[in-house]
Design a protein around this motif. Structure first.
Motif, PDB file in Angstrom:
ATOM      1  N   SER A 172       0.862  -0.876   0.033  1.00  0.00           N
ATOM      2  CA  SER A 172       0.000   0.110   0.123  1.00  0.00           C
ATOM      3  C   SER A 172       0.376   1.268   0.134  1.00  0.00           C
ATOM      4  O   SER A 172       0.620   2.499  -0.847  1.00  0.00           O
ATOM      5  N   VAL A 173       1.461   1.245   0.640  1.00  0.00           N
ATOM      6  CA  VAL A 173       2.782   2.826   0.563  1.00  0.00           C
ATOM      7  C   VAL A 173       4.064   2.267  -1.206  1.00  0.00           C
ATOM      8  O   VAL A 173       3.678   4.043  -1.061  1.00  0.00           O
ATOM      9  N   GLN A 174       3.710   1.431  -1.487  1.00  0.00           N
ATOM     10  CA  GLN A 174       4.173   1.313  -3.125  1.00  0.00           C
ATOM     11  C   GLN A 174       3.381   2.067  -3.756  1.00  0.00           C
ATOM     12  O   GLN A 174       3.561   3.111  -4.768  1.00  0.00           O
ATOM     13  N   VAL A 175       1.744   1.564  -3.731  1.00  0.00           N
ATOM     14  CA  VAL A 175       0.783   2.848  -4.727  1.00  0.00           C
ATOM     15  C   VAL A 175       0.588   4.311  -4.082  1.00  0.00           C
ATOM     16  O   VAL A 175       0.682   4.957  -5.195  1.00  0.00           O
ATOM     17  N   ARG A 176       1.101   4.097  -2.794  1.00  0.00           N
ATOM     18  CA  ARG A 176       0.649   5.814  -2.036  1.00  0.00           C
ATOM     19  C   ARG A 176       2.270   6.554  -3.255  1.00  0.00           C
ATOM     20  O   ARG A 176       1.789   8.139  -3.559  1.00  0.00           O
ATOM     21  N   TYR A 177       3.138   5.488  -2.888  1.00  0.00           N
ATOM     22  CA  TYR A 177       4.389   6.489  -3.767  1.00  0.00           C
ATOM     23  C   TYR A 177       4.269   6.530  -4.722  1.00  0.00           C
ATOM     24  O   TYR A 177       4.236   7.611  -5.413  1.00  0.00           O
ATOM     25  N   MET A 178       3.882   6.065  -5.800  1.00  0.00           N
ATOM     26  CA  MET A 178       4.069   5.932  -7.485  1.00  0.00           C
ATOM     27  C   MET A 178       2.721   7.116  -7.701  1.00  0.00           C
ATOM     28  O   MET A 178       3.032   7.589  -8.287  1.00  0.00           O
ATOM     29  N   ASP A 179       1.483   6.941  -6.943  1.00  0.00           N
ATOM     30  CA  ASP A 179       0.784   8.052  -7.105  1.00  0.00           C
ATOM     31  C   ASP A 179       1.070   9.650  -6.694  1.00  0.00           C
ATOM     32  O   ASP A 179       1.050  10.452  -7.229  1.00  0.00           O
ATOM     33  N   GLU A 180       2.651   9.642  -5.708  1.00  0.00           N
ATOM     34  CA  GLU A 180       2.968  10.981  -5.714  1.00  0.00           C
ATOM     35  C   GLU A 180       4.360  11.181  -5.991  1.00  0.00           C
ATOM     36  O   GLU A 180       4.913  12.530  -6.425  1.00  0.00           O
ATOM     37  N   HIS A 181       5.305  10.210  -7.321  1.00  0.00           N
ATOM     38  CA  HIS A 181       6.407  10.265  -7.740  1.00  0.00           C
ATOM     39  C   HIS A 181       6.580   9.810  -9.045  1.00  0.00           C
ATOM     40  O   HIS A 181       5.064   8.873  -9.281  1.00  0.00           O
ATOM     41  N   LYS A 182       6.770  10.394  -9.997  1.00  0.00           N
ATOM     42  CA  LYS A 182       7.063  10.308 -11.672  1.00  0.00           C
ATOM     43  C   LYS A 182       8.559   9.128 -11.547  1.00  0.00           C
ATOM     44  O   LYS A 182       9.190   9.124 -10.511  1.00  0.00           O
ATOM     45  N   PRO A 183       8.098   8.257 -12.028  1.00  0.00           N
ATOM     46  CA  PRO A 183      10.125   7.459 -12.612  1.00  0.00           C
ATOM     47  C   PRO A 183      10.302   8.146 -13.322  1.00  0.00           C
ATOM     48  O   PRO A 183      10.333   8.674 -13.613  1.00  0.00           O
ATOM     49  N   PRO A 184      12.059   8.024 -12.668  1.00  0.00           N
ATOM     50  CA  PRO A 184      11.805   5.883 -12.392  1.00  0.00           C
ATOM     51  C   PRO A 184      11.574   6.352 -10.757  1.00  0.00           C
ATOM     52  O   PRO A 184      12.550   7.535  -9.927  1.00  0.00           O
ATOM     53  N   ILE A 185      11.188   5.373 -10.417  1.00  0.00           N
ATOM     54  CA  ILE A 185      11.478   5.199  -8.833  1.00  0.00           C
ATOM     55  C   ILE A 185      12.096   4.189  -8.408  1.00  0.00           C
ATOM     56  O   ILE A 185      12.097   3.141  -9.160  1.00  0.00           O
TER      57      ILE A 185
END
Length: 341
Positions: A172-185
């Motif tokens: 769930s933390v990864q989902v939130r991180y992808m919502d807030e940051h653009k690749p590269p991640i």
């Protein structure tokens, strides 16, 4: 006579007593300072007759030794008195000595995992332990009534109108991180998770996970394998892994991560059930639907994810046979980790 004069100073030094630091310092300067009495006597050495040079040198050295010893003795006595006053004069100090604590084995292992992945560019991301259905399930390719939801027994806080629950994984933390940051991640997400399971020596309703995520252009399964191989070498000192096909809703293809633990001891036979191989986690390529749910174009970007239990790794590293020991706060157990950073 100069020698008699020095002997008089020796007697003065032996008689000198003080518990005042300022007086002690003045005494030190008087005899041992750059313009002190000793330097004057040393400077006069050249004018001493040859037949008395030996005796003159001996008494001068005696004066120097006596002065240095006296200064050291008085300073130590003053410092001890100050320390004693500090201890017994502070009425707010605890009545009993405070024993030195130690890091919890979960913290030790978690910090080591963070260090290993930080060395190859992964940052650390964290999120709430109380989650909603979207971040914990739906965004991870687990829509309502998906049969894979039965794989995780969930603690629900609120069912309607919106499902609120204790997170079952740190994905769930990864989902939130992808919502807030653009690749590269490139991030790892350590944290506590909750599942409605029976407590036993091998499982618990509360445990800790660390999950990793890497998203960029042209990320392949080979990148995943090499990252995991690097981790196992750094964490366990093991250089042989295998990836067995498996299923996870949010990765495709998916695999279980095994390391070759070996069969050198009786314990090795027991924990690997005689195979030498030991499962440490799961992994796979991020499903395109998950990328879409997080507004990342799967035609342009790809990525991999992996996850493992921190308790399981700690049990392997420290040969702990019962997971419940991590949560009982038994001082006898925890004190074993005092010497581990």
């Amino acid at each position: 006579m100069m020698i008699d004069k020095i002997k008089n100073h020796i007697a003065d030094v032996e008689r000198f007593v003080s518990d005042n630091m300022e007086e002690i310092e003045q005494f030190r300067i008087k005899y041992l300072g750059k313009k002190g009495i000793l330097n004057e006597f040393f400077a006069a050495f050249k004018d001493v007759p040859n037949e008395t040079k030996k005796e003159y040198g001996q008494v001068i050295n005696q004066l120097k030794t006596k002065a240095q010893e006296k200064v050291t003795l008085l300073k130590e006595a003053w410092e001890n008195a100050q320390e004693e006053n500090g201890i017994y004069g502070d009425l707010s100090r605890p009545g009993e000595p405070v024993t030195l604590g130690s890091r919890h084995p979960i913290s030790i292992v978690k910090n080591r995992i963070i260090e290993v992945f930080s060395n190859i560019g992964f940052n650390v991301s964290e999120g709430p332990e109380i989650e909603d259905d979207w971040h914990n399930f739906s965004a991870l390719n687990l829509p309502e009534y998906h049969p894979a939801r039965d794989m995780q027994d969930t603690f629900f806080i609120q069912k309607n109108p919106e499902d609120i629950l204790l997170r079952t994984h740190t994905s769930s933390v990864q989902v939130r991180y992808m919502d807030e940051h653009k690749p590269p991640i490139r991030t790892i997400s350590p944290g506590r998770v909750f599942r409605n399971e029976a407590i036993s020596a091998r499982s618990h309703c509360i445990f800790h996970q660390v999950e990793g995520l890497y998203i960029d252009k042209n990320v392949s399964f080979a990148d995943l394998k090499q990252t995991l191989l690097y981790f196992t070498k750094e964490m366990f000192g093991k250089s042989k892994i295998r990836l067995r096909p498996s299923y996870f809703p949010f990765t495709e293809p998916s695999a279980e991560i095994d390391i070759y633990w070996g069969l050198e001891t009786e314990t090795d036979y027991r924990i690997t059930k005689g195979t030498g191989w030991l499962e440490i986690g799961g992994c796979g390529m991020v499903d395109p639907n998950v990328l879409k749910n997080c507004n990342i174009d799967p035609e342009e970007y790809s990525g991999f994810a992996f996850g493992m239990g921190i308790e399981r790794i700690a049990m392997l590293l420290y040969q702990i046979g019962d997971i419940r020991m991590f949560y009982e706060n038994d001082v006898r157990f925890l004190e074993q980790f005092k010497s581990i950073v």
